[in-house]
Scaffold this motif. Sequence first.
Motif, PDB file in Angstrom:
ATOM      1  N   ALA A  97      17.743 -54.599  14.142  1.00 41.53           N
ATOM      2  CA  ALA A  97      18.956 -54.221  13.416  1.00 41.53           C
ATOM      3  C   ALA A  97      19.849 -55.450  13.239  1.00 41.53           C
ATOM      4  O   ALA A  97      19.861 -56.347  14.086  1.00 41.53           O
ATOM      5  CB  ALA A  97      19.712 -53.141  14.170  1.00 41.53           C
ATOM      6  N   PRO A  98      20.616 -55.512  12.133  1.00 36.60           N
ATOM      7  CA  PRO A  98      21.556 -56.625  11.970  1.00 36.60           C
ATOM      8  C   PRO A  98      22.658 -56.550  13.015  1.00 36.60           C
ATOM      9  O   PRO A  98      23.052 -55.464  13.457  1.00 36.60           O
ATOM     10  CB  PRO A  98      22.114 -56.406  10.559  1.00 36.60           C
ATOM     11  N   ARG A  99      23.133 -57.701  13.419  1.00 36.59           N
ATOM     12  CA  ARG A  99      24.222 -57.714  14.398  1.00 36.59           C
ATOM     13  C   ARG A  99      25.506 -57.228  13.749  1.00 36.59           C
ATOM     14  O   ARG A  99      25.850 -57.641  12.640  1.00 36.59           O
ATOM     15  CB  ARG A  99      24.440 -59.138  14.925  1.00 36.59           C
ATOM     16  N   PRO A 100      26.260 -56.368  14.432  1.00 36.64           N
ATOM     17  CA  PRO A 100      27.560 -55.959  13.895  1.00 36.64           C
ATOM     18  C   PRO A 100      28.493 -57.155  13.746  1.00 36.64           C
ATOM     19  O   PRO A 100      28.438 -58.116  14.513  1.00 36.64           O
ATOM     20  CB  PRO A 100      28.085 -54.984  14.950  1.00 36.64           C
ATOM     21  N   GLU A 101      29.343 -57.094  12.757  1.00 41.38           N
ATOM     22  CA  GLU A 101      30.348 -58.128  12.510  1.00 41.38           C
ATOM     23  C   GLU A 101      31.257 -58.277  13.726  1.00 41.38           C
ATOM     24  O   GLU A 101      31.515 -57.323  14.455  1.00 41.38           O
ATOM     25  CB  GLU A 101      31.161 -57.700  11.292  1.00 41.38           C
ATOM     26  N   TYR A 102      31.735 -59.493  13.929  1.00 44.24           N
ATOM     27  CA  TYR A 102      32.700 -59.763  14.994  1.00 44.24           C
ATOM     28  C   TYR A 102      34.080 -59.886  14.385  1.00 44.24           C
ATOM     29  O   TYR A 102      34.302 -60.691  13.475  1.00 44.24           O
ATOM     30  CB  TYR A 102      32.331 -61.053  15.724  1.00 44.24           C
ATOM     31  N   VAL A 137      30.275 -63.271  10.835  1.00 43.00           N
ATOM     32  CA  VAL A 137      29.048 -62.520  10.559  1.00 43.00           C
ATOM     33  C   VAL A 137      27.847 -63.383  10.894  1.00 43.00           C
ATOM     34  O   VAL A 137      27.928 -64.609  10.948  1.00 43.00           O
ATOM     35  CB  VAL A 137      28.979 -62.084   9.080  1.00 43.00           C
ATOM     36  N   TRP A 138      26.742 -62.695  11.119  1.00 42.82           N
ATOM     37  CA  TRP A 138      25.463 -63.355  11.328  1.00 42.82           C
ATOM     38  C   TRP A 138      24.591 -63.111  10.084  1.00 42.82           C
ATOM     39  O   TRP A 138      24.513 -61.971   9.604  1.00 42.82           O
ATOM     40  CB  TRP A 138      24.740 -62.791  12.534  1.00 42.82           C
ATOM     41  N   ASP A 139      23.984 -64.122   9.585  1.00 47.30           N
ATOM     42  CA  ASP A 139      23.010 -63.929   8.518  1.00 47.30           C
ATOM     43  C   ASP A 139      21.791 -63.219   9.104  1.00 47.30           C
ATOM     44  O   ASP A 139      21.513 -63.314  10.307  1.00 47.30           O
ATOM     45  CB  ASP A 139      22.593 -65.265   7.909  1.00 47.30           C
ATOM     46  N   GLU A 140      21.072 -62.512   8.264  1.00 47.22           N
ATOM     47  CA  GLU A 140      19.946 -61.721   8.737  1.00 47.22           C
ATOM     48  C   GLU A 140      18.925 -62.542   9.526  1.00 47.22           C
ATOM     49  O   GLU A 140      18.284 -62.047  10.438  1.00 47.22           O
ATOM     50  CB  GLU A 140      19.244 -61.053   7.534  1.00 47.22           C
ATOM     51  N   LYS A 141      18.796 -63.806   9.170  1.00 49.27           N
ATOM     52  CA  LYS A 141      17.772 -64.637   9.829  1.00 49.27           C
ATOM     53  C   LYS A 141      18.223 -65.134  11.191  1.00 49.27           C
ATOM     54  O   LYS A 141      17.428 -65.697  11.941  1.00 49.27           O
ATOM     55  CB  LYS A 141      17.418 -65.835   8.952  1.00 49.27           C
ATOM     56  N   SER A 142      19.523 -64.960  11.529  1.00 53.14           N
ATOM     57  CA  SER A 142      20.033 -65.499  12.784  1.00 53.14           C
ATOM     58  C   SER A 142      19.425 -64.776  13.987  1.00 53.14           C
ATOM     59  O   SER A 142      19.171 -63.591  13.936  1.00 53.14           O
ATOM     60  CB  SER A 142      21.552 -65.354  12.831  1.00 53.14           C
TER      61      SER A 142
END
Length: 320
Positions: free
Chosen positions: A107-112, A315-320
């Motif tokens: 899952a993508p990381r939630p925004e901080y 935010v984290w990009d999907e590839k992070s």
Amino acid sequence: MTSVPGELTIRPLAGPQELGLFCQLSYVLDHELAEDLESGRRRPEWMWVALRGERVVARIAWWSRDGDVPLLLDVFDLDDTLPEPERGEAGLRLLETATAAVVPAGAPRPEYGRYVPPDWREDPVVRDAVEARIRTMERTGARMLVERLRLEWRAGTPVPADSGRLRFRPVDGREDLLALMAPVMEGTLDAHGRADLASGLSAREAAEKHYDEELVAYPTPREWWRIAELPDGEPVGFVVPARNSYNPIVAYIGVLPARRGHGYIDDILAEGTRVLAAQDGVERIRAATDLGNVPMARSFERLGYVNFERAFDMVWDEKS
């Protein structure tokens, strides 16, 4: 000095009874934590601490509207009495360990999101604390998306009477509002909207995403939502007054591109403010706008909203 990483114990809270332990470090959301736990917006397993003995040297927590999945990382604190690199290493270990346990695999990381004082860059102590958290997030691949003004209208502040330039009517269903949200999304100054467009979404798709993921979540009556029109019925814009779990808010506001430059934003914001101020017991109305959205910020200022805080989103990009 013995290094912090070798001494750290990293774990989630055992239950609400450990809220006092969690609050060894402090943040502006602390007064909401107990109610959030009771309502299910937070879970003990989403609230983690890094301990050196009985001392909390870092903490982290996620939030959700319904408690099903974490939607936002909104608490991340470090013990700012620690020197570097111990402070940063403790925070990094906590962030990586807790994220691996809380965020579902794949899952993508939630925004901080982080609230900071409006003058945070001018106070060396506050600036050091804020930048330490940013650096730690960046070490995990996060990037700064936007800095925003947090604004507040307070009871007793005059609200301009209706100027008569526009007519206001309730929104007549989802399509009625989406037909205006889509063109407003084109050329938007909002960083989240621009990010959606940059990801490949069309303006219509970005508008639908915002409507379905954000606007419909507010429990307040849809009858509060307003569409602004010229006397001949031509649409000018809209405003979505609402209430979230904590405050009355101006959730969304927009002026159609063809109608910009005529000061209509003030009329529309005033209508949204009037709707909320007319409700029982309203002491304040909250709103936010991106630091780069100067026209919107000036409109809030003209209406008497006070910039009481800033916020930044990473935010984290999907590839992070």
